[in-house]
Design an enzyme around this catalytic site. Structure first.
Site, PDB file in Angstrom:
ATOM      1  N   TYR A 177       0.826  -1.195   0.000  1.00 30.45           N
ATOM      2  CA  TYR A 177       0.000   0.000   0.000  1.00 30.45           C
ATOM      3  C   TYR A 177       0.864   1.249   0.000  1.00 30.45           C
ATOM      4  O   TYR A 177       1.854   1.329   0.708  1.00 30.45           O
ATOM      5  CB  TYR A 177      -0.905   0.025   1.237  1.00 30.45           C
ATOM      6  CG  TYR A 177      -1.824  -1.156   1.318  1.00 30.45           C
ATOM      7  CD1 TYR A 177      -3.079  -1.116   0.722  1.00 30.45           C
ATOM      8  CD2 TYR A 177      -1.439  -2.315   1.972  1.00 30.45           C
ATOM      9  CE1 TYR A 177      -3.919  -2.203   0.779  1.00 30.45           C
ATOM     10  CE2 TYR A 177      -2.279  -3.408   2.034  1.00 30.45           C
ATOM     11  CZ  TYR A 177      -3.516  -3.349   1.444  1.00 30.45           C
ATOM     12  OH  TYR A 177      -4.347  -4.418   1.505  1.00 30.45           O
ATOM     13  N   CYS A 178       0.491   2.221  -0.788  1.00 28.36           N
ATOM     14  CA  CYS A 178       1.220   3.481  -0.884  1.00 28.36           C
ATOM     15  C   CYS A 178       0.176   4.599  -0.844  1.00 28.36           C
ATOM     16  O   CYS A 178      -0.746   4.607  -1.651  1.00 28.36           O
ATOM     17  CB  CYS A 178       2.001   3.508  -2.190  1.00 28.36           C
ATOM     18  SG  CYS A 178       2.919   5.015  -2.439  1.00 28.36           S
ATOM     19  N   ILE A 179       0.302   5.523   0.126  1.00 29.19           N
ATOM     20  CA  ILE A 179      -0.669   6.603   0.242  1.00 29.19           C
ATOM     21  C   ILE A 179       0.030   7.950   0.096  1.00 29.19           C
ATOM     22  O   ILE A 179       1.164   8.122   0.526  1.00 29.19           O
ATOM     23  CB  ILE A 179      -1.443   6.537   1.582  1.00 29.19           C
ATOM     24  CG1 ILE A 179      -2.575   7.562   1.593  1.00 29.19           C
ATOM     25  CG2 ILE A 179      -0.512   6.708   2.748  1.00 29.19           C
ATOM     26  CD1 ILE A 179      -3.569   7.356   2.709  1.00 29.19           C
TER      27      ILE A 179
END
Length: 54
Positions: free
Chosen positions: A26-28
């Site tokens: 996950y990359c935010i």
């Protein structure tokens, strides 16, 4: 996969299928986060989150 913002034509994050312990990476975008001090949770209608600080 990315989540599109239907009003601004932008996205907040990406989810990559990668070989990790969960199978996902996950990359935010940190600029999409809004930090609210716990003393102001009620002011912004986050009463349900108050229990997380007990």
């Amino acid at each position: 996969m990315c989540k599109e913002n239907r009003f601004a034509n932008s996205h907040l994050d990406h989810v990559f299928d990668e070989p990790t312990s969960t199978g996902k990476h996950y990359c935010i975008n940190s600029t999409s986060l809004r930090f609210i001090p716990k003393e102001e949770l009620r002011r912004y209608s986050y009463v349900a989150c108050e229990r997380l600080f007990e």
